[in-house]
Scaffold this active site. Structure first.
Site, PDB file in Angstrom:
ATOM      1  N   HIS A 116       0.836  -1.200   0.000  1.00 49.53           N
ATOM      2  CA  HIS A 116       0.000   0.000   0.000  1.00 49.53           C
ATOM      3  C   HIS A 116       0.869   1.247   0.000  1.00 49.53           C
ATOM      4  CE1 HIS A 116       0.222  -1.558   4.225  1.00 49.53           C
ATOM      5  NE2 HIS A 116       0.766  -0.369   4.399  1.00 49.53           N
ATOM      6  N   GLU A 125      -3.734   3.847   1.592  1.00 52.49           N
ATOM      7  CA  GLU A 125      -4.065   4.070   2.997  1.00 52.49           C
ATOM      8  C   GLU A 125      -4.073   5.572   3.252  1.00 52.49           C
ATOM      9  OE1 GLU A 125      -2.374   3.423   7.531  1.00 52.49           O
ATOM     10  OE2 GLU A 125      -1.556   2.198   5.907  1.00 52.49           O
ATOM     11  N   HIS A 183       2.773  11.967  -8.766  1.00 51.11           N
ATOM     12  CA  HIS A 183       1.367  11.600  -8.934  1.00 51.11           C
ATOM     13  C   HIS A 183       1.178  10.111  -8.676  1.00 51.11           C
ATOM     14  CE1 HIS A 183       3.054  10.894 -13.070  1.00 51.11           C
ATOM     15  NE2 HIS A 183       2.408   9.745 -12.891  1.00 51.11           N
ATOM     16  N   GLU A 223      -2.731  10.469 -12.555  1.00 53.35           N
ATOM     17  CA  GLU A 223      -2.670  10.308 -14.008  1.00 53.35           C
ATOM     18  C   GLU A 223      -3.606   9.166 -14.389  1.00 53.35           C
ATOM     19  OE1 GLU A 223       0.564   9.626 -17.639  1.00 53.35           O
ATOM     20  OE2 GLU A 223       1.099   9.041 -15.590  1.00 53.35           O
TER      21      GLU A 223
END
Length: 362
Positions: free
Chosen positions: A103, A154, A172, A220
């Site tokens: 994550h 998270e 990004h 994106e």
């Protein structure tokens, strides 16, 4: 309203489904992994200057570590793990280790607003949510499938903190969608901000668009066929691309999946990961010509990666010029083994024992 202090260590970025124990009371602790059990958590440490730990002679570093032992607290007793493995064996082991992105962690100013945006506009599911009132923060896990098999987000909300500095180093997140134009129209209808309209990427044919979430984090959108991992990219800027590639290959066991130089726009990118881009999340490293340092802000926190052995992982990180900010071992009070480190640019990663991670999810 809680006042935002200038040091990032005052902000709690829970890194996963685990929380740290009582040692959290120490100032400037260098990790923030959070277990489901109700234990106080560590504060987030801030990246230390590169000059303090990079440019080291790795052979000298290895000689120093080679004859030492790692002392690990286990159930109140002390055990010793030998660190006599050769550099060659460590490198070979890293290549064979079963690693995957677990994550990515970052902070938001309004948790419900962000959850609504991600579920309604980006098609994510709220996987679970956890409030820790005694520590004054709430976590939410979102993604496109269960945490035991997918890369997920998270989110961390710290009570009373409604804004963060994203900085200039974070780039990004990437989301693969089957129809970029349709997704953009949906986001506009929900009041989302589109910063780059749909169209082919410069110098290529892939259709992309850029949007911003309510906190200003950029996403994106990449037009791609059905994929098992729609959450497909984390882009970070680095000051020396060759140095970063060498580190991530050797210390983290990643592969260079693709590299592209764009002299017209004065940047080079390298896609790195543990499998093909169309089926696995990747780390996109971006080098902008002549830029060697970036502000990291206090919004983005880190990525968590699974490993079969946190001890060997820490050895590899040290051997190849990284900074271990939490020595490997089980978390106080539970058996989950982790280690935390910084890459040559100060980007943080936490490695989590694969078996322990699955047990904690249960």
């Amino acid at each position: 309203m809680v006042r935002i202090l200038p040091m990032a260590s005052t902000l709690r970025p829970s890194i996963s489904s685990f929380r740290f124990a009582a040692a959290s009371r120490l100032a400037h602790s260098l990790t923030s992994y959070t277990p489901t059990r109700r234990l106080p958590s560590f504060h987030l440490g801030f990246a230390v200057p590169q000059a303090q730990f990079f440019g080291l002679n790795t052979s000298k570093l290895w000689q120093k570590e080679h004859n030492n032992t790692i002392r690990v607290a286990i159930n109140g007793s002390v055990a010793q793990a030998s660190t006599t493995t050769s550099p060659e064996n460590i490198l070979e082991w890293v290549k064979k280790d079963k690693r995957r992105f677990l994550h990515v962690v970052y902070r938001v100013g309004d948790l419900e607003r962000t959850i609504k945006f991600y579920t309604e506009c980006l098609g994510m599911k709220l996987l679970r949510k956890r409030d820790i009132p005694e520590e004054r923060y709430t976590n939410a896990f979102l993604g496109y499938g269960p945490e035991d098999a997918h890369f997920v987000i998270e989110l961390t909300y710290n009570y009373g903190v409604d804004k963060y500095d994203i900085g200039t180093g974070f780039g990004h997140f990437g989301i693969a969608v089957e129809d970029v134009s349709r997704t953009v129209e949906l986001i506009k209808a929900k009041g989302g901000k589109v910063t780059r309209e749909p169209g082919p990427v410069k110098g290529g044919s892939t259709v992309i668009a850029f949007i911003e979430d309510p906190d200003g984090y950029k996403f994106e959108l990449l037009e791609r066929g059905p994929t098992p991992e729609p959450l497909c990219q984390v882009m970070l800027r680095v000051g020396d691309l060759d140095r970063s590639i060498n580190f991530y290959e050797k210390a983290f066991g990643m592969e260079v999946l693709r590299k592209r130089d764009n002299p017209d726009y004065k940047y080079t990118i390298a896609m790195m990961g543990y499998g093909p881009e169309d089926k696995n999340p990747v780390l996109e490293l971006t080098y902008n010509y002549g830029v060697t340092d970036y502000e990291k802000g206090n919004g983005y926190a880190q990525i968590a990666i699974g490993t079969d052995d946190v001890y060997k992982t820490a050895e590899a990180v040290k051997l190849y010029g990284g900074k271990v900010t939490r020595e490997p071992g089980p978390l106080p009070g539970i058996n989950t083994k982790i280690t935390a480190c910084l890459d040559p640019d100060g980007w943080k990663t936490v490695f989590v024992d694969n078996i322990d991670f699955l047990k904690e999810l249960e």
